[in-house]
Motif scaffolding. Sequence first.
Motif, PDB file in Angstrom:
ATOM      1  N   ASN A  66      -2.039   1.776  -9.345  1.00  0.00           N
ATOM      2  CA  ASN A  66      -3.422   1.415  -9.037  1.00  0.00           C
ATOM      3  C   ASN A  66      -3.485  -0.075  -8.712  1.00  0.00           C
ATOM      4  N   GLY A  67      -3.143  -0.418  -7.458  1.00  0.00           N
ATOM      5  CA  GLY A  67      -3.118  -1.813  -7.045  1.00  0.00           C
ATOM      6  C   GLY A  67      -4.121  -2.086  -5.947  1.00  0.00           C
ATOM      7  N   ILE A  68      -4.079  -3.299  -5.430  1.00  0.00           N
ATOM      8  CA  ILE A  68      -5.058  -3.691  -4.421  1.00  0.00           C
ATOM      9  C   ILE A  68      -4.791  -2.993  -3.088  1.00  0.00           C
ATOM     10  N   GLY A  69      -3.559  -2.580  -2.845  1.00  0.00           N
ATOM     11  CA  GLY A  69      -3.269  -1.839  -1.615  1.00  0.00           C
ATOM     12  C   GLY A  69      -4.037  -0.531  -1.549  1.00  0.00           C
ATOM     13  N   ARG A  70      -4.017   0.203  -2.637  1.00  0.00           N
ATOM     14  CA  ARG A  70      -4.771   1.459  -2.693  1.00  0.00           C
ATOM     15  C   ARG A  70      -6.270   1.217  -2.629  1.00  0.00           C
ATOM     16  N   GLU A  71      -6.720   0.143  -3.259  1.00  0.00           N
ATOM     17  CA  GLU A  71      -8.154  -0.168  -3.224  1.00  0.00           C
ATOM     18  C   GLU A  71      -8.608  -0.528  -1.807  1.00  0.00           C
ATOM     19  N   VAL A  72      -7.770  -1.263  -1.080  1.00  0.00           N
ATOM     20  CA  VAL A  72      -8.107  -1.585   0.309  1.00  0.00           C
ATOM     21  C   VAL A  72      -8.178  -0.322   1.142  1.00  0.00           C
ATOM     22  N   TYR A  73      -7.232   0.581   0.943  1.00  0.00           N
ATOM     23  CA  TYR A  73      -7.239   1.837   1.699  1.00  0.00           C
ATOM     24  C   TYR A  73      -8.504   2.648   1.403  1.00  0.00           C
ATOM     25  N   ARG A  74      -8.865   2.756   0.144  1.00  0.00           N
ATOM     26  CA  ARG A  74     -10.087   3.491  -0.213  1.00  0.00           C
ATOM     27  C   ARG A  74     -11.313   2.826   0.394  1.00  0.00           C
ATOM     28  N   ALA A  75     -11.341   1.492   0.360  1.00  0.00           N
ATOM     29  CA  ALA A  75     -12.494   0.778   0.902  1.00  0.00           C
ATOM     30  C   ALA A  75     -12.608   0.971   2.414  1.00  0.00           C
ATOM     31  N   ILE A  76     -11.471   1.006   3.106  1.00  0.00           N
ATOM     32  CA  ILE A  76     -11.517   1.229   4.554  1.00  0.00           C
ATOM     33  C   ILE A  76     -12.017   2.632   4.868  1.00  0.00           C
ATOM     34  N   VAL A  77     -11.535   3.615   4.106  1.00  0.00           N
ATOM     35  CA  VAL A  77     -11.948   5.006   4.343  1.00  0.00           C
ATOM     36  C   VAL A  77     -13.441   5.176   4.088  1.00  0.00           C
ATOM     37  N   THR A  78     -13.958   4.541   3.043  1.00  0.00           N
ATOM     38  CA  THR A  78     -15.366   4.691   2.683  1.00  0.00           C
ATOM     39  C   THR A  78     -16.268   3.624   3.303  1.00  0.00           C
ATOM     40  N   LYS A  79     -15.722   2.807   4.200  1.00  0.00           N
ATOM     41  CA  LYS A  79     -16.497   1.769   4.901  1.00  0.00           C
ATOM     42  C   LYS A  79     -17.083   0.727   3.956  1.00  0.00           C
ATOM     43  N   GLU A  80     -16.378   0.444   2.874  1.00  0.00           N
ATOM     44  CA  GLU A  80     -16.817  -0.600   1.935  1.00  0.00           C
ATOM     45  C   GLU A  80     -16.268  -1.941   2.413  1.00  0.00           C
ATOM     46  N   SER A  81     -16.926  -2.513   3.388  1.00  0.00           N
ATOM     47  CA  SER A  81     -16.403  -3.730   4.020  1.00  0.00           C
ATOM     48  C   SER A  81     -16.335  -4.903   3.049  1.00  0.00           C
ATOM     49  N   ALA A  82     -17.290  -5.018   2.143  1.00  0.00           N
ATOM     50  CA  ALA A  82     -17.289  -6.131   1.199  1.00  0.00           C
ATOM     51  C   ALA A  82     -16.062  -6.088   0.292  1.00  0.00           C
ATOM     52  N   THR A  83     -15.627  -4.880  -0.083  1.00  0.00           N
ATOM     53  CA  THR A  83     -14.431  -4.750  -0.919  1.00  0.00           C
ATOM     54  C   THR A  83     -13.190  -5.188  -0.157  1.00  0.00           C
ATOM     55  N   VAL A  84     -13.091  -4.767   1.106  1.00  0.00           N
ATOM     56  CA  VAL A  84     -11.939  -5.158   1.930  1.00  0.00           C
ATOM     57  C   VAL A  84     -11.869  -6.665   2.065  1.00  0.00           C
ATOM     58  N   VAL A  85     -12.983  -7.288   2.399  1.00  0.00           N
ATOM     59  CA  VAL A  85     -13.007  -8.739   2.599  1.00  0.00           C
ATOM     60  C   VAL A  85     -12.696  -9.459   1.291  1.00  0.00           C
ATOM     61  N   GLY A  86     -13.262  -9.007   0.181  1.00  0.00           N
ATOM     62  CA  GLY A  86     -13.018  -9.668  -1.099  1.00  0.00           C
ATOM     63  C   GLY A  86     -11.553  -9.647  -1.499  1.00  0.00           C
ATOM     64  N   ILE A 120       0.821  -1.213   0.000  1.00  0.00           N
ATOM     65  CA  ILE A 120       0.000   0.000   0.000  1.00  0.00           C
ATOM     66  C   ILE A 120       0.856   1.265   0.000  1.00  0.00           C
ATOM     67  N   VAL A 121       1.972   1.268   0.748  1.00  0.00           N
ATOM     68  CA  VAL A 121       2.833   2.450   0.796  1.00  0.00           C
ATOM     69  C   VAL A 121       3.535   2.652  -0.537  1.00  0.00           C
ATOM     70  N   THR A 122       4.105   1.591  -1.080  1.00  0.00           N
ATOM     71  CA  THR A 122       4.814   1.694  -2.358  1.00  0.00           C
ATOM     72  C   THR A 122       3.866   2.092  -3.480  1.00  0.00           C
ATOM     73  N   GLU A 123       2.669   1.525  -3.487  1.00  0.00           N
ATOM     74  CA  GLU A 123       1.694   1.891  -4.516  1.00  0.00           C
ATOM     75  C   GLU A 123       1.288   3.350  -4.391  1.00  0.00           C
ATOM     76  N   GLY A 124       1.190   3.856  -3.170  1.00  0.00           N
ATOM     77  CA  GLY A 124       0.849   5.261  -2.993  1.00  0.00           C
ATOM     78  C   GLY A 124       1.947   6.183  -3.477  1.00  0.00           C
ATOM     79  N   ILE A 125       3.210   5.828  -3.237  1.00  0.00           N
ATOM     80  CA  ILE A 125       4.338   6.684  -3.638  1.00  0.00           C
ATOM     81  C   ILE A 125       4.437   6.771  -5.155  1.00  0.00           C
ATOM     82  N   PHE A 126       4.327   5.625  -5.830  1.00  0.00           N
ATOM     83  CA  PHE A 126       4.518   5.592  -7.276  1.00  0.00           C
ATOM     84  C   PHE A 126       3.194   5.601  -8.045  1.00  0.00           C
TER      85      PHE A 126
END
Length: 308
Positions: free
Chosen positions: A258-278, A249-255
């Motif tokens: 668009n990977g799953i690390g950034r998607e997990v972070y967005r899902a946590i911020v927006t409370k998209e629990s199904a995305t995090v679990v998937g 997630i850190v490396t994807e944010g620096i460079f």
Amino acid sequence: MGRYVLRRLLQLIPVFFGATLLIYALVWAVPGDPFAGKCGERACPDSYVQFMTEKYHLDDPWPVQYVYYMGHLLTGDFGQTFGGREISEIIAQAYPNTLKLALMGLLIEGVIGLTAGILTGLRRNGFLDNLVLVSTLFLLAIPTFVSGFLLQFVLGTQFRIIDPTVAEGAPFWDYLVPGFVLASISMAYVARLTRTSIAENSRSDYVRTAVAKGLPQRRVVGVHLLRNSLIPVITFLGTDLGSLMGGAIVTEGIFSINGIGREVYRAIVTKESATVVGIVVVLVMVYLLMNLLVDLLYAALDPRIRYE
């Protein structure tokens, strides 16, 4: 071998369900309103909240929600976000980028880490040994976000050797610097682990016997010493693929990858629990399959290991 693989696959089933159950429980326990901000600055209408609550079974206890979720997951349905986007589409778009990044990191830590560990393990207490020990200590002391921003600024902004960001659909070699940043700490561990393992096994009886028989040095090292010394290293490398993917997630944010690390972070911020679990479910499957592959490689490295 076939019976062993079948037994290991059956053992993965309770591990998979146990891991997904724990992940679902942790995500469900995160406080916050999942509909906050979904309707702009105003609060969402009660009819909308009621409709979404019934659609996603949010009014049921979390064990019941888990049963619903796993029932859909086992049919290949990862569900939808609150915005109606398929989670499988998100994973399909982001997963290849993270996989490229993790594979590049694994390749770097394997090649550089193993080479440095083998050379220093065979020639201990020399200049190269001291240089590798100091270098690995330096890598372990630097956080990933520091080395990432530093290499991005020096190589990307100052000297323009690389692009500061990785574009969507970039070729595999564009992930060289991000992969090095991601794998720098693991590379240091691999080098030190290989050095220690070779140093210990070089004093073993089977190595002394091979030398006493007059076998060539290349055969003693390549056949007897190296194969046995690589068992703990292969274990680390095999399980590290999942760690690299989950910790990107850190490396994807620096460079700007668009990977799953950034998607997990967005899902946590927006409370998209199904995305995090998937997404985490996919990482769990990677961990389990890599563990199985590592177990099967043991027999190839050490002939004393046999599977019945």
